[in-house]
Design a protein around this motif. Structure first.
Motif, PDB file in Angstrom:
ATOM      1  N   HIS A   1       9.974  41.190 124.629  1.00  0.00           N
ATOM      2  CA  HIS A   1      10.326  41.148 123.183  1.00  0.00           C
ATOM      3  C   HIS A   1      10.380  42.493 122.744  1.00  0.00           C
ATOM      4  O   HIS A   1       9.120  43.355 123.090  1.00  0.00           O
ATOM      5  CB  HIS A   1       9.188  40.267 122.572  1.00  0.00           C
TER       6      HIS A   1
ATOM      7  N   PHE B   1      -2.655  35.261 118.556  1.00  0.00           N
ATOM      8  CA  PHE B   1      -1.574  36.145 119.174  1.00  0.00           C
ATOM      9  C   PHE B   1      -0.321  36.350 118.243  1.00  0.00           C
ATOM     10  O   PHE B   1       0.123  37.548 117.938  1.00  0.00           O
ATOM     11  CB  PHE B   1      -1.002  35.576 120.584  1.00  0.00           C
TER      12      PHE B   1
ATOM     13  N   TYR C   1       0.806  39.797 116.628  1.00  0.00           N
ATOM     14  CA  TYR C   1       2.141  40.237 116.760  1.00  0.00           C
ATOM     15  C   TYR C   1       2.740  40.442 115.472  1.00  0.00           C
ATOM     16  O   TYR C   1       3.480  41.453 115.268  1.00  0.00           O
ATOM     17  CB  TYR C   1       3.031  38.936 117.709  1.00  0.00           C
ATOM     18  N   LEU C   2       2.535  39.561 114.378  1.00  0.00           N
ATOM     19  CA  LEU C   2       3.300  39.877 113.045  1.00  0.00           C
ATOM     20  C   LEU C   2       2.814  41.049 112.523  1.00  0.00           C
ATOM     21  O   LEU C   2       3.481  41.829 111.505  1.00  0.00           O
ATOM     22  CB  LEU C   2       3.273  38.475 112.270  1.00  0.00           C
TER      23      LEU C   2
ATOM     24  N   THR D   1      13.986  39.774 116.930  1.00  0.00           N
ATOM     25  CA  THR D   1      13.936  38.592 115.727  1.00  0.00           C
ATOM     26  C   THR D   1      14.440  39.297 114.593  1.00  0.00           C
ATOM     27  O   THR D   1      13.412  39.813 113.615  1.00  0.00           O
ATOM     28  CB  THR D   1      12.320  38.444 116.153  1.00  0.00           C
TER      29      THR D   1
ATOM     30  N   ASP E   1      16.321  35.877 118.510  1.00  0.00           N
ATOM     31  CA  ASP E   1      15.407  34.662 118.851  1.00  0.00           C
ATOM     32  C   ASP E   1      14.987  34.284 117.059  1.00  0.00           C
ATOM     33  O   ASP E   1      14.642  35.127 116.437  1.00  0.00           O
ATOM     34  CB  ASP E   1      14.591  34.676 119.752  1.00  0.00           C
TER      35      ASP E   1
ATOM     36  N   PRO F   1      11.970  33.067 115.034  1.00  0.00           N
ATOM     37  CA  PRO F   1      10.619  32.944 114.929  1.00  0.00           C
ATOM     38  C   PRO F   1      10.145  31.504 114.630  1.00  0.00           C
ATOM     39  O   PRO F   1      10.197  31.291 113.203  1.00  0.00           O
ATOM     40  CB  PRO F   1      10.052  33.965 113.929  1.00  0.00           C
TER      41      PRO F   1
ATOM     42  N   GLU G   1       7.638  29.945 114.111  1.00  0.00           N
ATOM     43  CA  GLU G   1       6.765  29.723 112.684  1.00  0.00           C
ATOM     44  C   GLU G   1       7.321  29.727 111.396  1.00  0.00           C
ATOM     45  O   GLU G   1       6.756  29.419 110.589  1.00  0.00           O
ATOM     46  CB  GLU G   1       5.546  30.521 112.884  1.00  0.00           C
TER      47      GLU G   1
ATOM     48  N   GLY H   1       8.007  32.121 119.023  1.00  0.00           N
ATOM     49  CA  GLY H   1       6.709  31.732 118.323  1.00  0.00           C
ATOM     50  C   GLY H   1       6.007  30.507 118.813  1.00  0.00           C
ATOM     51  O   GLY H   1       6.351  30.163 120.115  1.00  0.00           O
TER      52      GLY H   1
ATOM     53  N   HIS I   1      12.592  29.499 124.165  1.00  0.00           N
ATOM     54  CA  HIS I   1      11.117  29.467 124.580  1.00  0.00           C
ATOM     55  C   HIS I   1      10.874  27.657 124.638  1.00  0.00           C
ATOM     56  O   HIS I   1      11.179  26.933 123.764  1.00  0.00           O
ATOM     57  CB  HIS I   1      10.110  29.898 123.791  1.00  0.00           C
TER      58      HIS I   1
ATOM     59  N   GLU J   1       5.727  26.205 127.264  1.00  0.00           N
ATOM     60  CA  GLU J   1       4.755  27.719 127.089  1.00  0.00           C
ATOM     61  C   GLU J   1       3.465  27.132 126.724  1.00  0.00           C
ATOM     62  O   GLU J   1       2.228  27.317 127.613  1.00  0.00           O
ATOM     63  CB  GLU J   1       5.134  28.867 126.399  1.00  0.00           C
TER      64      GLU J   1
ATOM     65  N   HIS K   1       9.661  30.741 129.591  1.00  0.00           N
ATOM     66  CA  HIS K   1       8.242  30.402 130.491  1.00  0.00           C
ATOM     67  C   HIS K   1       8.402  28.902 131.180  1.00  0.00           C
ATOM     68  O   HIS K   1       8.689  29.065 132.284  1.00  0.00           O
ATOM     69  CB  HIS K   1       7.177  30.163 129.251  1.00  0.00           C
TER      70      HIS K   1
ATOM     71  N   ASP L   1       7.267  39.838 129.171  1.00  0.00           N
ATOM     72  CA  ASP L   1       7.271  39.347 127.847  1.00  0.00           C
ATOM     73  C   ASP L   1       6.972  40.271 126.515  1.00  0.00           C
ATOM     74  O   ASP L   1       7.684  40.695 125.820  1.00  0.00           O
ATOM     75  CB  ASP L   1       6.079  38.419 127.771  1.00  0.00           C
ATOM     76  N   ASP L   2       5.441  40.777 126.584  1.00  0.00           N
ATOM     77  CA  ASP L   2       5.134  41.575 125.446  1.00  0.00           C
ATOM     78  C   ASP L   2       4.091  42.710 125.972  1.00  0.00           C
ATOM     79  O   ASP L   2       3.024  42.559 125.899  1.00  0.00           O
ATOM     80  CB  ASP L   2       4.308  40.980 124.536  1.00  0.00           C
TER      81      ASP L   2
END
Ligand SMILES: O=c1[nH]cnc2c1ncn2[C@@H]1O[C@H](CO)[C@@H](O)[C@H]1O
Length: 341
Positions: free
Chosen positions: A19, A61, A65-66, A102, A140, A142, A144, A172, A199, A202, A223, A280-281
């Motif tokens: 990401h 997480f 991240y945000l 994103t 991608d 998000p 959420e 997300g 995704h 996961e 994942h 990933d991150d």
């Protein structure tokens, strides 16, 4: 033969699940935080940042991240982040990376979509010139942010259509964010020639992966580790050669898996499911792509030949033209041969 970490460090690789913001290194985060007079909970000090990147659970997480996404406030920040992420990937001998960005998260924070598209494209071209690495984009959704984010992500993908854009994803949280609702957006993205890489599996079970396959036309799965719980799904993925993008340390750090030794990667490989190894991150999980190859080598009990095979598998799973795949695969073979001497 050199030791395995040295072998891995020099091995030509591709990365398929990494990401953009999640790759912001402590140095980049500190520079972005400094640019914005510390109006952020994200510590500028690398030591404190390492502690800040310790997650209670997946929801925590995403929250952290945000808070890093909030640091990216203009096109210059986007350019800096992208160019530096490319530098770090190239340092690890990554020849080609499909970087998940994103756009919704940045446009909703006031960066106009055209400026965002121009910044990532200019940084991509400069990175190819500066570091010899080929970047492509996965846009991608998000998860959420739900359907409004799906709508805007698709709009940006189709209206801006940066040259490097090749795929469409969904990231997300999965819990409370069922995949089928996103079918209309994936249908339009695929009709426009974008590859489908959501995704799934996961933080939820195999049924989410089935949904991603059946409803979103997934050609690879981000994942997908819960496939290990469903023998029919394992057989389906193996028969149809549908690759899983595996990021072992990510799954432990987001608490999706209790420990590396409990990671289902060996079962997935044993079932014949194609896998690629990814970070990933990386800074958020205190890892690098090279570290993830070393983790996979340990879990799968691989030596140089096996690690080179993992790199070839990632090339085979990449949305790369066959000639490009052949070129990178030949480089891997030559490297293995030279290391064996
Ligand atoms: O490991 C991961 N799983 C799911 N989403 C992730 C992961 N890493 C980063 N994101 C990103 O978190 C953003 C939250 O808005 C999502 O857009 C997703 O791309």
């Amino acid at each position: 033969m050199t030791d395995l970490p040295t072998f891995i460090a020099g091995l030509p690789k591709v990365e398929l699940h990494v990401h953009h913001v999640g790759s912001a290194s402590p140095r980049i985060v500190a520079e972005l935080a400094a640019r914005h007079e510390g109006r952020s909970p994200v510590p500028a000090d690398p030591e404190a940042l390492a502690d800040y990147f310790a997650f209670r659970d997946f929801a925590h997480f995403v929250e952290v991240y945000l808070s890093v996404v909030d640091l990216i406030r203009d096109a210059d920040d986007v350019w800096l982040l992208t160019h530096e992420v490319a530098r770090e990937l190239a340092r690890q001998q990554v020849r080609y990376a499909e970087l998940t960005v994103t756009p919704y998260s940045h446009v909703s924070r006031g960066i106009p979509a055209p400026a965002f598209g121009e910044a990532i494209e200019d940084a991509r071209k400069r990175a190819e010139a500066d570091f010899g690495i080929a970047l492509r984009w996965c846009f991608d959704i998000p998860g959420e942010a739900g359907l409004p984010a799906a709508e805007q992500t698709l709009r940006i993908a189709l209206d801006e259509r940066p040259d490097g854009l090749i795929s469409f994803g969904l990231g997300g949280p999965e819990i409370g964010v069922p995949r089928p609702q996103f079918k209309p957006y994936f249908d339009q993205a695929r009709a426009a020639g974008l590859r489908s890489v959501p995704h799934a599996g996961e933080t939820t079970g195999p049924e989410t992966i089935w949904d991603a396959l059946r409803e979103l036309g997934a050609e690879r799965i981000g994942h997908g580790i819960s496939a290990a719980q469903d023998p029919a799904l394992l057989a389906y993925l193996a028969e149809r050669r549908i690759p899983l993008e595996i990021a072992p340390t990510s799954n432990v750090r987001t608490r999706a898996v209790p420990s590396l030794d409990a990671h289902p990667l060996p079962r997935l490989v044993e079932a014949g499911v194609p896998v690629s190894i990814n970070s990933d991150d990386p800074p958020m999980f205190g890892t690098t792509l090279n570290d993830e190859y070393a983790v996979a080598a340990r879990l799968l009990r691989l030596g140089p030949d096996g690690v080179a095979a993992l790199a070839r598998a990632a090339v085979a799973a990449a949305f790369l033209a066959p000639a490009e795949q052949a070129r990178i695969t030949a480089e891997i073979d030559a490297y293995l041969a030279s290391a064996a001497r």
